[in-house]
Motif scaffolding. Structure first.
Motif, PDB file in Angstrom:
ATOM      1  N   VAL A 211       0.840  -1.198   0.000  1.00 54.37           N
ATOM      2  CA  VAL A 211       0.000   0.000   0.000  1.00 54.37           C
ATOM      3  C   VAL A 211       0.874   1.247   0.000  1.00 54.37           C
ATOM      4  CG1 VAL A 211      -1.610   1.369   1.366  1.00 54.37           C
ATOM      5  CG2 VAL A 211      -2.011  -1.065   1.076  1.00 54.37           C
ATOM      6  N   GLY A 212       1.967   1.228   0.773  1.00 53.57           N
ATOM      7  CA  GLY A 212       2.887   2.362   0.797  1.00 53.57           C
ATOM      8  C   GLY A 212       3.484   2.624  -0.572  1.00 53.57           C
ATOM      9  N   MET A 213       3.902   1.557  -1.252  1.00 48.50           N
ATOM     10  CA  MET A 213       4.455   1.685  -2.610  1.00 48.50           C
ATOM     11  C   MET A 213       3.392   2.237  -3.559  1.00 48.50           C
ATOM     12  SD  MET A 213       6.549  -1.928  -2.781  1.00 48.50           S
ATOM     13  CE  MET A 213       7.083  -1.723  -4.481  1.00 48.50           C
ATOM     14  N   PHE A 214       2.165   1.787  -3.390  1.00 50.31           N
ATOM     15  CA  PHE A 214       1.054   2.212  -4.254  1.00 50.31           C
ATOM     16  C   PHE A 214       0.782   3.711  -4.083  1.00 50.31           C
ATOM     17  CE2 PHE A 214      -3.725   2.469  -4.718  1.00 50.31           C
ATOM     18  CZ  PHE A 214      -3.741   2.384  -6.102  1.00 50.31           C
ATOM     19  N   LEU A 215       0.670   4.158  -2.843  1.00 57.13           N
ATOM     20  CA  LEU A 215       0.402   5.575  -2.592  1.00 57.13           C
ATOM     21  C   LEU A 215       1.536   6.462  -3.117  1.00 57.13           C
ATOM     22  CD1 LEU A 215      -1.083   5.544   1.033  1.00 57.13           C
ATOM     23  CD2 LEU A 215      -2.308   5.614  -1.129  1.00 57.13           C
ATOM     24  N   SER A 216       2.765   6.014  -2.911  1.00 56.81           N
ATOM     25  CA  SER A 216       3.915   6.783  -3.401  1.00 56.81           C
ATOM     26  C   SER A 216       3.903   6.866  -4.925  1.00 56.81           C
ATOM     27  CB  SER A 216       5.218   6.141  -2.923  1.00 56.81           C
ATOM     28  OG  SER A 216       5.334   6.194  -1.514  1.00 56.81           O
ATOM     29  N   ASP A 242       7.300  -0.011   7.045  1.00 56.76           N
ATOM     30  CA  ASP A 242       7.544   0.595   5.736  1.00 56.76           C
ATOM     31  C   ASP A 242       6.505   1.662   5.416  1.00 56.76           C
ATOM     32  OD1 ASP A 242       9.245   0.028   3.076  1.00 56.76           O
ATOM     33  OD2 ASP A 242       7.187   0.497   2.512  1.00 56.76           O
ATOM     34  N   LEU A 243       5.226   1.362   5.675  1.00 62.20           N
ATOM     35  CA  LEU A 243       4.167   2.344   5.419  1.00 62.20           C
ATOM     36  C   LEU A 243       4.344   3.572   6.293  1.00 62.20           C
ATOM     37  CD1 LEU A 243       1.511   3.161   4.059  1.00 62.20           C
ATOM     38  CD2 LEU A 243       0.286   1.809   5.780  1.00 62.20           C
ATOM     39  N   GLN A 244       4.695   3.367   7.562  1.00 63.58           N
ATOM     40  CA  GLN A 244       4.903   4.481   8.494  1.00 63.58           C
ATOM     41  C   GLN A 244       6.077   5.358   8.054  1.00 63.58           C
ATOM     42  OE1 GLN A 244       3.235   4.921  11.985  1.00 63.58           O
ATOM     43  NE2 GLN A 244       3.966   6.925  11.306  1.00 63.58           N
ATOM     44  N   SER A 245       7.125   4.743   7.517  1.00 61.80           N
ATOM     45  CA  SER A 245       8.286   5.521   7.082  1.00 61.80           C
ATOM     46  C   SER A 245       7.971   6.378   5.861  1.00 61.80           C
ATOM     47  CB  SER A 245       9.460   4.585   6.767  1.00 61.80           C
ATOM     48  OG  SER A 245       9.183   3.784   5.628  1.00 61.80           O
TER      49      SER A 245
END
Length: 397
Positions: A211-216, A242-245
């Motif tokens: 999800v973090g990669m997706f949002l970025s 990872d998402l928090q970072s």
């Protein structure tokens, strides 16, 4: 709950029957003891539907011992089924109990007045109980203090992962725990699941890292406030690093509200989910990591309120890209971002008619493949504008 209750409102109208306030499921995975009035505004529900269906809080005393019929209504049924097969039961019974309420009414080809009634029940009559509404609005205000925000329905919870058999990114111990939960939950019929096959077909929720990669890749800056609409994330902080970072302003109801404010609701999964529902519906952007019941309900509610931006991840396509990143065949950056932006330009909740069944499917699979009525009640309950909003800008919030 919302879908099943709204369908039974419509069924009561079709049968010209009185509806008794439903009993909520207390035997599900979370063993929530909530009653209808704990989750929904009972008086508002009854009064809102007064011109359509008679609703009573309890079965009248004179009918408590009357002949009853317990029925499993046929899934995805139309008006003819209820009029021809269920209505004649009144000749011998005075009370019919619906043993199940999920997907008992067809998505399509129902009379216009029935479809509109479903919408009134789902989007207007089923208002949350006043204490939930009050705290939900307070959470929205506190979230907005950080600026326009994304509500992320992160379905990376124990029950979802155990049910789906999705173990990508988990340790051996965690995978074995989930397999044991699935094996010991008797009403989950499928026990032996290939997690890699599940993921490759897009049947798994995206992991917090994905999800973090997706949002970025969509172009959201690290300063974007993100509300996590979810229960306890499986594995806790270890899977959220990872998402928090990537997105440090990562909030949830436990961070936005005090323990004292949450205490009346904290032991009840449905009531806690209702708080997330409110914050998600009111968000500037809603993104579900999995297309489950909650995600579909929120997406439909946002359509009903004016087609608010809802980005639905193409999980099958995304995991192929993420696997290439993991293997070194593709790097995060402009190329990955362009591909993800391109595949999601038309997955943002803009006005369109509800999708019918997948070509070639038959029987129950045909109905199952249709887009759910409450996920997209267009054209039955919504006005379609002449020129729908453009999908060009994914990152605007």
């Amino acid at each position: 709950m919302r879908a099943g209750i709204s369908d039974m409102v419509a069924v009561a109208r079709i049968l010209n029957a009185t509806l008794i306030i439903p009993e909520l499921d207390k035997k599900s995975f979370w063993h929530d003891r909530s009653n209808f009035s704990d989750v929904f505004d009972e008086e508002h529900f009854i009064n809102s539907l007064a011109n359509d269906v008679k609703v009573e809080k309890k079965l009248p005393k004179e009918l408590v011992k009357a002949p009853k019929s317990v029925r499993y209504f046929k899934s995805w049924s139309g008006v003819d089924y209820y009029q021809d097969e269920i209505s004649p039961l009144w000749d011998h019974r005075q009370v019919i109990r619906a043993a199940k309420s999920d997907s008992r009414l067809a998505n399509n080809y129902l009379p216009t007045d029935i479809q509109k009634l479903r919408c009134r029940a789902f989007f207007q009559a089923l208002r949350f109980a006043p204490p939930i509404e009050a705290l939900g609005k307070l959470l929205v205000e506190r979230m907005r203090s950080f600026g326009p925000y994304i509500a992320l329905h992160l379905r990376y919870e124990k029950d979802m992962l155990a049910f789906s058999g999705c173990t990508y990114g988990l340790s051996q111990t965690e995978s074995e725990e989930l397999a044991m939960i699935r094996e010991n939950t008797t009403y989950w019929k499928v026990k032996d699941i290939d997690p890699l096959e599940q993921r490759s077909h897009g049947y798994c929720p995206l992991t917090p890292k994905e999800v973090g990669m997706f949002l970025s890749a969509l172009g959201y800056p690290s300063s974007t406030p993100v509300y996590i609409a979810a229960g306890e994330i499986y594995g806790g902080e270890s899977h959220m690093v990872d998402l928090q970072s990537r997105f440090p302003i990562l909030m949830n109801k436990e961070k936005l509200a005090s323990a004292e404010e949450l205490r009346p609701f904290s032991q009840y999964a449905a009531q806690m989910a209702a708080l997330d529902y409110i914050v998600s519906v009111e968000s500037d952007v809603f993104i579900p990591s999995y297309s489950g019941n909650m995600a579909r309900a929120v997406a439909g509610h946002r359509r009903f309120l004016g087609h608010r931006k809802t980005i639905s991840p193409d999980r099958k396509a995304l995991v192929r890209l993420f696997d290439k990143v993991d293997s070194g065949l593709l790097k995060e950056g402009k190329k990955l971002s362009e591909r993800i932006l391109d595949m999601h330009r038309k997955r943002q909740g803009s006005p369109r008619k509800r999708k019918g069944p997948v070509s070639g499917t038959k029987g129950k699979d045909r109905f199952r493949s249709e887009e759910a009525f409450y996920e997209n009640p267009l054209p039955d309950c919504l006005c379609q504008p002449g020129s729908p909003d453009s999908d060009d800008s994914l990152v605007s919030i």
